[in-house]
Scaffold this motif. Structure first.
Motif, short mmCIF file in Angstrom:
data_model
loop_
_atom_site.label_atom_id
_atom_site.label_comp_id
_atom_site.label_asym_id
_atom_site.label_seq_id
_atom_site.Cartn_x
_atom_site.Cartn_y
_atom_site.Cartn_z
N GLY A 1 0.72 -1.28 0.03
CA GLY A 1 -0.07 0.07 0.23
C GLY A 1 0.83 1.21 0.05
O GLY A 1 2.12 1.36 0.15
N TRP B 1 -0.75 -7.06 -4.82
CA TRP B 1 -1.04 -5.46 -4.49
C TRP B 1 -1.94 -5.45 -3.29
O TRP B 1 -3.00 -6.04 -3.45
CB TRP B 1 -1.73 -4.66 -5.78
CG TRP B 1 -0.73 -4.61 -6.90
CD1 TRP B 1 -0.49 -5.67 -7.75
CD2 TRP B 1 -0.32 -3.37 -7.61
NE1 TRP B 1 0.30 -5.22 -8.68
CE2 TRP B 1 0.50 -3.77 -8.78
CE3 TRP B 1 -0.20 -2.17 -7.04
CZ2 TRP B 1 1.12 -2.94 -9.52
CZ3 TRP B 1 0.33 -1.14 -7.91
CH2 TRP B 1 1.09 -1.62 -9.13
N ARG C 1 -4.13 -2.49 -0.98
CA ARG C 1 -4.44 -1.02 -0.84
C ARG C 1 -4.13 -0.30 0.36
O ARG C 1 -4.26 -0.85 1.26
CB ARG C 1 -6.13 -0.80 -1.02
CG ARG C 1 -6.79 0.64 -1.19
CD ARG C 1 -7.97 0.68 -1.11
NE ARG C 1 -8.44 0.54 0.48
CZ ARG C 1 -9.62 0.29 0.91
NH1 ARG C 1 -10.72 -0.33 0.04
NH2 ARG C 1 -9.85 0.03 2.25
N ASP D 1 -3.51 5.49 -1.50
CA ASP D 1 -4.34 4.82 -2.90
C ASP D 1 -5.77 5.23 -2.95
O ASP D 1 -6.06 5.72 -3.87
CB ASP D 1 -4.00 3.54 -2.98
CG ASP D 1 -2.38 3.03 -2.61
OD1 ASP D 1 -1.55 3.73 -3.37
OD2 ASP D 1 -2.26 2.12 -2.14
N ARG D 2 -6.33 4.90 -1.94
CA ARG D 2 -7.91 5.19 -2.02
C ARG D 2 -7.98 6.72 -1.87
O ARG D 2 -8.81 7.03 -2.78
CB ARG D 2 -8.51 4.85 -0.53
CG ARG D 2 -9.80 5.19 -0.33
CD ARG D 2 -10.53 4.41 1.02
NE ARG D 2 -9.44 4.60 2.19
CZ ARG D 2 -9.45 5.79 2.92
NH1 ARG D 2 -10.29 6.78 2.58
NH2 ARG D 2 -8.78 5.65 3.92
N LEU E 1 -5.50 1.28 -9.00
CA LEU E 1 -5.68 1.71 -7.32
C LEU E 1 -7.16 1.34 -6.93
O LEU E 1 -7.43 0.92 -5.71
CB LEU E 1 -5.23 3.00 -7.25
CG LEU E 1 -3.89 3.31 -7.46
CD1 LEU E 1 -3.62 4.67 -7.40
CD2 LEU E 1 -2.88 2.40 -6.68
N ASP E 2 -8.11 1.76 -7.71
CA ASP E 2 -9.64 1.54 -7.21
C ASP E 2 -9.88 0.08 -6.90
O ASP E 2 -10.87 -0.02 -6.03
CB ASP E 2 -10.47 2.32 -8.20
CG ASP E 2 -11.94 2.45 -7.54
OD1 ASP E 2 -12.01 2.72 -6.41
OD2 ASP E 2 -12.81 2.47 -8.21
N LEU F 1 -7.82 -2.22 -5.79
CA LEU F 1 -7.07 -3.22 -4.93
C LEU F 1 -7.71 -3.50 -3.68
O LEU F 1 -8.75 -2.73 -3.24
CB LEU F 1 -5.87 -2.17 -4.50
CG LEU F 1 -4.82 -1.75 -5.70
CD1 LEU F 1 -3.54 -1.05 -5.11
CD2 LEU F 1 -4.45 -2.95 -6.39
N HIS G 1 -2.53 -2.94 4.80
CA HIS G 1 -1.74 -1.61 4.87
C HIS G 1 -1.37 -1.34 6.31
O HIS G 1 -0.37 -1.11 6.71
CB HIS G 1 -2.17 -0.69 3.98
CG HIS G 1 -1.39 0.54 4.21
ND1 HIS G 1 -0.43 0.72 3.60
CD2 HIS G 1 -1.87 1.85 4.47
CE1 HIS G 1 0.07 2.14 3.66
NE2 HIS G 1 -0.78 2.82 4.61
N ASP H 1 -7.61 0.78 6.50
CA ASP H 1 -6.41 1.09 5.94
C ASP H 1 -5.64 2.27 6.26
O ASP H 1 -4.71 2.73 5.88
CB ASP H 1 -6.56 1.24 4.23
CG ASP H 1 -7.70 2.47 3.92
OD1 ASP H 1 -7.52 3.50 4.74
OD2 ASP H 1 -8.01 2.51 2.84
#
Length: 251
Positions: free
Chosen positions: A37, A61, A63, A67-68, A101-102, A104, A122, A128
Motif C-alpha cells: 500500500g 497488490w 490498497r 491509494d484510496r 488503485l480503485d 485493490l 496496509h 487502511d
C-alpha cells in the motif's frame, strides 16, 4: 505455497528508492513481491506505478489509505493527506492507473513456506489507516486483530520497521521504501522460511537529483529536503502516531 516473498510498503512515488530495492538479489529471486500500500502518493506517481506493473504476475497488490485517497481526489472528493503532494499526484495518474488503485483489496492472504498463513494489509486487517504500533499494548492488538486467524500479519502505514508477537500472532512491519522514519535508506522485508527486516542503502543525493530532474511537482526541492535527505526520527513519528494508536475503533 510460495517459498520466498519480498514485502515492499509505502513507496510513495519515490522511484529511485524503489529501483534500489528491486535491484536487490533477494528481491529479484523472490517468488512474489507483495506491495503493502501507499504506492504512488509522491513525486513520481505515474512512473512508480508503471515500474511496479512491470513486475507482472509476481506483484501482489494491497490498497493503502493514500491509494484510496488518490482515487477520491481524482473524482473531486476531499482528502485527509496532509502533504500537498497527494492532491498533485492525483492529477498525474492515467485512467488505467486510477482503475488499478480503485480495485485493490484491503488484505491478501498467502501460504508461505516456514510461516504458514500470512495476512498482508496496509494499516490493520480491518482498516487502511488505523494505527497500531510496536509498543501498543496487547489489548490494542487484540482489538485490531479480532477475527484474524493467520499466524503472521504484515502491515505498513507507520513507516517504521518492527517485528513483535501479539498473543502468538507474529506482527511484521517492513517499514517504508520511499519515506522512512528514523533512518535513511529503503526498508523492506523478506519472508520465507523466516522473517528478515532489510534496509537497502542508496545514494540519497543522486536520488534527490533524479527526482528534481524528472518530477513535475512544483515543491520537489523542499519535498526532497524534508522526506529524502532528512527523514523524521522515530521519536518524532511516534509522537504523532501514538495518540492515534489509542483508539478503540477503526478510524
Amino acid at each position: 505455497m510460495v517459498s520466498s516473498v519480498a514485502v515492499l510498503s509505502d513507496i510513495h512515488g519515490v522511484l529511485p528508492a524503489l529501483d534500489a530495492v528491486l535491484a536487490e538479489p533477494d528481491v529479484q529471486a523472490a517468488d512474489l513481491v507483495v506491495l503493502c500500500g501507499d504506492h504512488a502518493a509522491g513525486p513520481l506517481p505515474r512512473q512508480t506505478l508503471d515500474r511496479l506493473a512491470s513486475l507482472g504476475e509476481r506483484a501482489v497488490w494491497v490498497r493503502g489509505n493514500a491509494d484510496r485517497e488518490l482515487v477520491t481526489l481524482a473524482g473531486g472528493g476531499p482528502t485527509k493527506i496532509p502533504d500537498p503532494i497527494g492532491p498533485w499526484a492525483a492529477t498525474q495518474l492515467r485512467p488505467d492507473q486510477m482503475k488499478l488503485l480503485d480495485g485493490l483489496p484491503l488484505t491478501v492472504t498467502l501460504e508461505i513456506d516456514g510461516l504458514g498463513e500470512v495476512l498482508f494489509c496496509h494499516a490493520t486487517p480491518r482498516d487502511d489507516e488505523e494505527v497500531a504500533l510496536v509498543d501498543s499494548p496487547l489489548s490494542r492488538w487484540a482489538e485490531v486483530l479480532d477475527g484474524v486467524t493467520a499466524e503472521t500479519v504484515v502491515c505498513g502505514h507507520t513507516h517504521m520497521p518492527f517485528l513483535r508477537l501479539a498473543d502468538r500472532c507474529r506482527i511484521v512491519n517492513p517499514g517504508s521504501v520511499g519515506m522512512p522514519y528514523g533512518t535513511t535508506g529503503a526498508h523492506w522485508a523478506r519472508l520465507g522460511p523466516g522473517v528478515e527486516l532489510r534496509r537497502t542503502a542508496y545514494d540519497v543525493e543522486d536520488a534527490c537529483r533524479k527526482l528534481a530532474e524528472t518530477s513535475e511537482y512544483p515543491g520537489i526541492h523542499d519535498w526532497n529536503d524534508y522526506f529524502v535527505r532528512n527523514p523524521a526520527s522515530d521519536a518524532e513519528a511516534l509522537r504523532v502516531f501514538s495518540p492515534r494508536a489509542r483508539g478503540t475503533s477503526a478510524t
